[in-house]
Design a protein around this motif. Sequence first.
Motif, mmCIF file in Angstrom:
data_model
loop_
_atom_site.group_PDB
_atom_site.id
_atom_site.type_symbol
_atom_site.label_atom_id
_atom_site.label_comp_id
_atom_site.label_asym_id
_atom_site.label_seq_id
_atom_site.Cartn_x
_atom_site.Cartn_y
_atom_site.Cartn_z
ATOM 1 N N THR A 26 0.812 -1.220 0.000
ATOM 2 C CA THR A 26 0.000 0.000 0.000
ATOM 3 C C THR A 26 0.845 1.270 0.000
ATOM 4 O O THR A 26 0.318 2.351 -0.241
ATOM 5 N N LEU A 28 2.213 2.387 2.683
ATOM 6 C CA LEU A 28 2.191 2.929 4.047
ATOM 7 C C LEU A 28 3.599 2.861 4.609
ATOM 8 O O LEU A 28 4.273 1.835 4.516
ATOM 9 N N VAL A 33 0.766 6.635 9.981
ATOM 10 C CA VAL A 33 -0.434 6.449 10.803
ATOM 11 C C VAL A 33 -0.009 6.111 12.225
ATOM 12 O O VAL A 33 0.725 5.148 12.442
ATOM 13 N N SER A 41 -8.305 4.270 11.877
ATOM 14 C CA SER A 41 -8.425 3.790 10.502
ATOM 15 C C SER A 41 -7.548 4.655 9.610
ATOM 16 O O SER A 41 -7.078 5.714 10.027
ATOM 17 N N PHE A 42 -7.320 4.196 8.396
ATOM 18 C CA PHE A 42 -6.564 4.971 7.425
ATOM 19 C C PHE A 42 -7.009 4.554 6.032
ATOM 20 O O PHE A 42 -7.624 3.509 5.847
ATOM 21 N N SER A 43 -6.706 5.375 5.073
ATOM 22 C CA SER A 43 -6.958 5.025 3.676
ATOM 23 C C SER A 43 -5.755 5.458 2.861
ATOM 24 O O SER A 43 -5.037 6.392 3.224
ATOM 25 N N LYS A 44 -5.513 4.745 1.787
ATOM 26 C CA LYS A 44 -4.410 5.047 0.879
ATOM 27 C C LYS A 44 -4.968 5.073 -0.534
ATOM 28 O O LYS A 44 -5.858 4.296 -0.878
ATOM 29 N N THR A 45 -4.436 5.954 -1.358
ATOM 30 C CA THR A 45 -4.836 6.033 -2.757
ATOM 31 C C THR A 45 -3.610 5.828 -3.637
ATOM 32 O O THR A 45 -2.475 5.817 -3.154
ATOM 33 N N SER A 87 -21.353 -2.063 -5.209
ATOM 34 C CA SER A 87 -21.623 -0.663 -4.910
ATOM 35 C C SER A 87 -22.921 -0.205 -5.574
ATOM 36 O O SER A 87 -23.134 0.964 -5.795
#
Length: 88
Positions: A26, A28, A33, A41-45, A87
């Motif tokens: 990812t 990271l 974080v 929580s976290f998000s990656k793009t 979705s």
Amino acid sequence: PAGTSLILAHIHPGAAGVVGSPVVNTGLASGDVVLTTGAGSFSKTNITMAADLAQTIINSPGSYYFNVHSPLNPGGVCRGQLTLTSSQ
């Protein structure tokens, strides 16, 4: 615990209870974080992977898991099997 830093997060091949080598990184990095309360929580793009690998994961998500690593648990502090949701 509070103040835990996440250092890595990957997707690995492996059914529940099976360990596999990472196939998707990812990006990271240590310090990106920090779980100040011990949870979060976290998000990656912009995560890159080969199109054929992405399709393989989509076709059989339960054969892969997401693993998050910390300094205290370098083998993985949290693991979850992938699932495919609609979705619509």
